[in-house]
Design an enzyme around this catalytic site. Structure first.
Site, PDB file in Angstrom:
ATOM      1  N   ASN A 118     -12.986  -3.632   2.112  1.00  0.00           N
ATOM      2  CA  ASN A 118     -13.700  -2.769   2.565  1.00  0.00           C
ATOM      3  C   ASN A 118     -15.179  -2.419   1.127  1.00  0.00           C
ATOM      4  OD1 ASN A 118     -12.842  -0.900   4.557  1.00  0.00           O
ATOM      5  ND2 ASN A 118     -11.438  -0.258   3.437  1.00  0.00           N
ATOM      6  N   ASP A 177       0.881  -1.449  -0.115  1.00  0.00           N
ATOM      7  CA  ASP A 177       0.088  -0.314   0.062  1.00  0.00           C
ATOM      8  C   ASP A 177       0.799   1.140  -0.229  1.00  0.00           C
ATOM      9  OD1 ASP A 177      -2.470   0.567   0.658  1.00  0.00           O
ATOM     10  OD2 ASP A 177      -1.774   2.234   1.371  1.00  0.00           O
ATOM     11  N   ILE A 178       0.512   1.674  -1.044  1.00  0.00           N
ATOM     12  CA  ILE A 178       1.365   3.411  -1.029  1.00  0.00           C
ATOM     13  C   ILE A 178       1.262   4.218   0.251  1.00  0.00           C
ATOM     14  CG2 ILE A 178      -0.252   5.130  -1.454  1.00  0.00           C
ATOM     15  CD1 ILE A 178       1.745   5.230  -3.651  1.00  0.00           C
ATOM     16  N   HIS A 235     -10.037  -5.523  -3.375  1.00  0.00           N
ATOM     17  CA  HIS A 235      -9.250  -5.256  -2.694  1.00  0.00           C
ATOM     18  C   HIS A 235      -9.107  -6.092  -1.964  1.00  0.00           C
ATOM     19  CE1 HIS A 235      -9.954  -1.223  -3.129  1.00  0.00           C
ATOM     20  NE2 HIS A 235      -9.163  -1.375  -1.254  1.00  0.00           N
ATOM     21  N   GLU A 258     -12.166   3.027  -1.952  1.00  0.00           N
ATOM     22  CA  GLU A 258     -11.841   4.667  -2.269  1.00  0.00           C
ATOM     23  C   GLU A 258     -11.774   3.956  -3.585  1.00  0.00           C
ATOM     24  OE1 GLU A 258      -8.610   6.316  -0.021  1.00  0.00           O
ATOM     25  OE2 GLU A 258      -9.577   6.744   1.144  1.00  0.00           O
ATOM     26  N   VAL A 259     -10.846   2.821  -3.601  1.00  0.00           N
ATOM     27  CA  VAL A 259     -10.435   2.340  -5.293  1.00  0.00           C
ATOM     28  C   VAL A 259     -11.392   1.165  -6.138  1.00  0.00           C
ATOM     29  CG1 VAL A 259      -9.021   1.270  -6.754  1.00  0.00           C
ATOM     30  CG2 VAL A 259      -7.568   2.662  -5.073  1.00  0.00           C
ATOM     31  N   HIS A 292      -6.874  -6.014   1.909  1.00  0.00           N
ATOM     32  CA  HIS A 292      -6.342  -5.278   2.937  1.00  0.00           C
ATOM     33  C   HIS A 292      -4.887  -6.360   3.652  1.00  0.00           C
ATOM     34  CE1 HIS A 292      -6.577  -0.847   1.691  1.00  0.00           C
ATOM     35  NE2 HIS A 292      -8.196  -1.489   1.499  1.00  0.00           N
TER      36      HIS A 292
HETATM   37  P1  AMP Z   1     -10.124   1.052  -0.060  1.00  0.00           P
HETATM   38  O1  AMP Z   1     -10.245   2.155   1.098  1.00  0.00           O
HETATM   39  O2  AMP Z   1     -10.131  -0.082   0.750  1.00  0.00           O
HETATM   40  O3  AMP Z   1     -10.428   1.467  -1.351  1.00  0.00           O
HETATM   41  O4  AMP Z   1      -7.857   0.753  -0.501  1.00  0.00           O
HETATM   42  C1  AMP Z   1      -7.858   1.956  -1.018  1.00  0.00           C
HETATM   43  C2  AMP Z   1      -6.004   1.833  -0.970  1.00  0.00           C
HETATM   44  O5  AMP Z   1      -5.521   2.053  -1.969  1.00  0.00           O
HETATM   45  C3  AMP Z   1      -5.701   3.040   0.182  1.00  0.00           C
HETATM   46  O6  AMP Z   1      -5.071   2.063   1.547  1.00  0.00           O
HETATM   47  C4  AMP Z   1      -4.496   3.747  -0.534  1.00  0.00           C
HETATM   48  O7  AMP Z   1      -3.610   3.759   0.502  1.00  0.00           O
HETATM   49  C5  AMP Z   1      -3.879   2.528  -1.956  1.00  0.00           C
HETATM   50  N1  AMP Z   1      -3.994   2.907  -3.089  1.00  0.00           N
HETATM   51  C6  AMP Z   1      -4.095   3.949  -3.950  1.00  0.00           C
HETATM   52  N2  AMP Z   1      -3.266   3.618  -4.710  1.00  0.00           N
HETATM   53  C7  AMP Z   1      -2.026   3.543  -4.240  1.00  0.00           C
HETATM   54  C8  AMP Z   1      -1.256   3.072  -5.380  1.00  0.00           C
HETATM   55  N3  AMP Z   1      -0.867   3.342  -6.405  1.00  0.00           N
HETATM   56  N4  AMP Z   1      -0.444   2.205  -5.062  1.00  0.00           N
HETATM   57  C9  AMP Z   1      -0.888   1.428  -4.129  1.00  0.00           C
HETATM   58  N5  AMP Z   1      -1.439   2.095  -2.909  1.00  0.00           N
HETATM   59  C10 AMP Z   1      -2.542   2.701  -2.930  1.00  0.00           C
END
Ligand code: AMP
Length: 125
Positions: free
Chosen positions: A97, A39-40, A110, A105-106, A112
């Site tokens: 999530n 994770d970034i 995925h 968010e994404v 975690h």
């Molecule tokens: P969620 O809130 O469950 O959608 O988690 C999205 C996760 O993606 C967050 O923990 C971010 O820090 C992570 N994230 C967003 N962009 C990147 C990226 N380019 N590389 C790695 N992790 C990312």
């Protein structure tokens, strides 16, 4: 077609771009079903994201629409990644999530994978 909670899959999302190799990631594992990378913005000493190769926007979408082969391959990959990273003792947490109330968010499904310290309560606050 997603079943609930999110709009149809958007292949411009950041994880789709990582899968296509358009932007880099710190890869820890890849097979036919899953890609895993750090994770970034890590929230634990180990914070790895595991994503399926297919275009699923959420757990709801993945669990309803992915094939048994994709689901089995993905879940086995998560286990292999945790084992290979040495996380089985003293343990780790998986979190996915899904949708607005979760804070997803994404919009590419995925999981975690958190580890490296005692992780506290499941849902703080
Ligand atoms: P969620 O809130 O469950 O959608 O988690 C999205 C996760 O993606 C967050 O923990 C971010 O820090 C992570 N994230 C967003 N962009 C990147 C990226 N380019 N590389 C790695 N992790 C990312």
């Amino acid at each position: 077609m997603p079943v609930s909670g999110l709009p149809p899959y958007d292949d411009t999302n950041i994880f789709a771009r990582i899968l296509r190799g358009e932007i880099p990631c710190k890869k820890v594992y890849e097979d036919d079903f899953a890609l895993a990378f750090h994770d970034i913005a890590p929230q634990a000493p180990t914070h790895v994201l595991v994503i399926p190769k297919g275009p699923y926007c959420s757990f709801a979408d993945f669990s309803a629409c992915a094939s048994d082969n994709e689901i089995g391959g993905f879940i086995r990959a998560v286990g292999v990644i945790a084992k290979d990273l040495g996380l089985e003792a003293p343990g780790y947490r998986l979190l996915a999530n899904m949708g607005e109330h979760s804070g997803q968010e994404v919009p590419h499904f995925h999981v975690h994978l958190f580890a490296g310290r005692p992780l506290g309560r499941m849902i703080p606050g």
